[in-house]
Write a protein that holds these residues in place. Structure first.
Motif, PDB file in Angstrom:
ATOM      1  N   HIS A 105      -1.808  -0.061 -10.350  1.00 53.47           N
ATOM      2  CA  HIS A 105      -2.498  -1.044  -9.510  1.00 53.47           C
ATOM      3  C   HIS A 105      -1.540  -2.190  -9.198  1.00 53.47           C
ATOM      4  CE1 HIS A 105      -3.125  -3.108 -13.423  1.00 53.47           C
ATOM      5  NE2 HIS A 105      -3.185  -4.214 -12.697  1.00 53.47           N
ATOM      6  N   ALA A 106      -1.763  -2.821  -8.051  1.00 48.89           N
ATOM      7  CA  ALA A 106      -0.922  -3.940  -7.606  1.00 48.89           C
ATOM      8  C   ALA A 106      -1.579  -5.257  -7.997  1.00 48.89           C
ATOM      9  CB  ALA A 106      -0.728  -3.878  -6.097  1.00 48.89           C
ATOM     10  N   LEU A 107      -0.749  -6.207  -8.453  1.00 45.28           N
ATOM     11  CA  LEU A 107      -1.255  -7.511  -8.835  1.00 45.28           C
ATOM     12  C   LEU A 107      -0.140  -8.542  -8.704  1.00 45.28           C
ATOM     13  CD1 LEU A 107      -3.599  -9.198 -10.083  1.00 45.28           C
ATOM     14  CD2 LEU A 107      -2.610  -8.671 -12.336  1.00 45.28           C
ATOM     15  N   ASP A 136       0.827  -1.209   0.000  1.00 43.21           N
ATOM     16  CA  ASP A 136       0.000   0.000   0.000  1.00 43.21           C
ATOM     17  C   ASP A 136       0.862   1.261   0.000  1.00 43.21           C
ATOM     18  OD1 ASP A 136      -2.176  -1.653   0.048  1.00 43.21           O
ATOM     19  OD2 ASP A 136      -2.582  -1.410   2.191  1.00 43.21           O
ATOM     20  N   VAL A 185       2.104   1.819  -3.546  1.00 43.59           N
ATOM     21  CA  VAL A 185       1.021   2.327  -4.403  1.00 43.59           C
ATOM     22  C   VAL A 185       0.794   3.812  -4.140  1.00 43.59           C
ATOM     23  CG1 VAL A 185      -1.456   2.217  -4.858  1.00 43.59           C
ATOM     24  CG2 VAL A 185      -0.134   0.107  -4.693  1.00 43.59           C
ATOM     25  N   GLU A 195      -2.418   5.442 -14.368  1.00 45.67           N
ATOM     26  CA  GLU A 195      -2.846   4.886 -13.091  1.00 45.67           C
ATOM     27  C   GLU A 195      -1.911   3.744 -12.708  1.00 45.67           C
ATOM     28  OE1 GLU A 195      -6.911   3.681 -13.408  1.00 45.67           O
ATOM     29  OE2 GLU A 195      -7.678   5.740 -13.525  1.00 45.67           O
ATOM     30  N   VAL A 210       1.201   6.770  -6.863  1.00 46.22           N
ATOM     31  CA  VAL A 210       0.064   7.642  -7.171  1.00 46.22           C
ATOM     32  C   VAL A 210       0.459   9.105  -6.989  1.00 46.22           C
ATOM     33  CG1 VAL A 210      -2.234   8.348  -6.406  1.00 46.22           C
ATOM     34  CG2 VAL A 210      -1.712   5.926  -6.677  1.00 46.22           C
ATOM     35  N   ASP A 233      -0.826   1.657 -15.892  1.00 44.33           N
ATOM     36  CA  ASP A 233      -1.807   1.642 -16.972  1.00 44.33           C
ATOM     37  C   ASP A 233      -2.108   3.053 -17.443  1.00 44.33           C
ATOM     38  OD1 ASP A 233      -2.051  -1.122 -16.654  1.00 44.33           O
ATOM     39  OD2 ASP A 233      -3.659  -0.895 -15.176  1.00 44.33           O
ATOM     40  N   PHE A 257       3.603  -4.143  -9.580  1.00 45.14           N
ATOM     41  CA  PHE A 257       2.793  -2.952  -9.789  1.00 45.14           C
ATOM     42  C   PHE A 257       2.735  -2.674 -11.292  1.00 45.14           C
ATOM     43  CE2 PHE A 257       5.052  -2.709  -5.782  1.00 45.14           C
ATOM     44  CZ  PHE A 257       4.018  -2.521  -4.881  1.00 45.14           C
ATOM     45  N   TYR A 258       1.538  -2.464 -11.788  1.00 48.94           N
ATOM     46  CA  TYR A 258       1.343  -2.250 -13.219  1.00 48.94           C
ATOM     47  C   TYR A 258       0.917  -0.799 -13.475  1.00 48.94           C
ATOM     48  CZ  TYR A 258       1.897  -7.239 -13.867  1.00 48.94           C
ATOM     49  OH  TYR A 258       2.411  -8.513 -13.882  1.00 48.94           O
ATOM     50  N   THR A 310      -1.690  -1.389 -20.625  1.00 46.31           N
ATOM     51  CA  THR A 310      -0.587  -1.469 -19.674  1.00 46.31           C
ATOM     52  C   THR A 310       0.667  -0.894 -20.315  1.00 46.31           C
ATOM     53  OG1 THR A 310      -1.500  -3.413 -18.561  1.00 46.31           O
ATOM     54  CG2 THR A 310       0.861  -3.023 -18.323  1.00 46.31           C
TER      55      THR A 310
END
Length: 259
Positions: free
Chosen positions: A51-53, A27, A30, A49, A34, A60, A57-58, A75
């Motif tokens: 996002h975590a996966l 977190d 991220v 943007e 951001v 996009d 971290f990707y 992506t």
């Protein structure tokens, strides 16, 4: 040392090991990414943007039409935390399906700066514009620019010459998203330069070019300010000698860009 046959390839270097993150670490990463996007006029203007996966971290980018409706999400890169250092991150882009290539390695600030200040076109190609906007510290506020003989543009305050993207943004008033619209030309690392401007400044013909030892590559984009605002149209090379020929070709095609 083992001798290799003439058709043997050298061993590939081992892939870096992924560091497992706690939920709190994830977190925090991220939030930091951001914040970096929000501080960048170009990244925020292009709707980037993060996002975590699955431990990574990707990055996009969201694409919207003239009415603000979401049309696509792509992506742009991925960031991997590495073992050995809490501050070590690996930024990569996917050039082929499943094949990722390293762009930068280091802290959150370093890898995010590599994205925001990209000038080649790997992510967007508007890095010089991003730097000048960050330096001015006024967000997406346009700065005074003067055009001189020879089609060159200079900032009024310090006399520094503008890049093509800076001239398009500050002098002609194009939105960041429209400047970056010829994605293919930027992705192929082709450098833009302005070749013709209409007297009313509502049409700008921009040539994208790149060269290698064996060949030279190009592409053309016509930026037009119509009733609804600025638009970008890629033009067939044989129809892009000047603004008039490019616009005639677009009219015949009912304003469908070349693909």
């Amino acid at each position: 040392m083992r001798w290799r046959g003439r058709h043997e390839w050298p061993d590939r270097p081992p892939r870096p090991k992924v560091r497992r993150l706690s939920a709190k670490e994830r977190d925090n990463y991220v939030k930091a990414m951001v914040r970096a996007i929000e501080r960048s006029p170009v990244l925020s203007g292009l709707h980037f943007e993060v996002h975590a996966l699955r431990g990574r971290f990707y990055i996009d980018r969201r694409f919207r039409d003239e009415d603000g409706k979401l049309t696509d999400t792509a992506t742009q890169g991925r960031i991997t935390p590495l073992t050995g250092s809490a501050a070590s991150l690996l930024l990569e882009v996917e050039y082929r399906n499943g094949s990722w290539s390293e762009i930068a390695k280091g802290s959150v600030q370093k890898v995010m700066n590599a994205i925001a200040n990209d000038t080649k076109g790997t992510f967007h190609g508007l890095g010089l514009l991003n730097k000048s906007l960050r330096k001015a510290g006024k967000g997406l506020q346009r700065l005074p620019v003067k055009k001189q003989r020879g089609g060159r543009f200079f900032f009024s305050d310090d006399g520094q010459q503008c890049s093509t993207q800076e001239a398009l943004f500050h002098y002609f008033g194009l939105p960041v998203e429209v400047i970056a619209r010829p994605r293919a030309w930027y992705w192929y690392h082709r450098k833009p330069h302005i070749v013709e401007v209409s007297h009313d400044r509502r049409r700008v013909l921009v040539r994208f070019s790149a060269s290698s030892l064996s060949a030279e590559f190009g592409g053309t984009c016509l930026y037009i300010c119509l009733v609804g605002g600025w638009s970008a149209f890629t033009i067939k090379p044989s129809e892009s000698d000047d603004i008039a020929s490019a616009e005639r070709w677009l009219q015949k095609r009912k304003w469908r860009a070349w693909t």
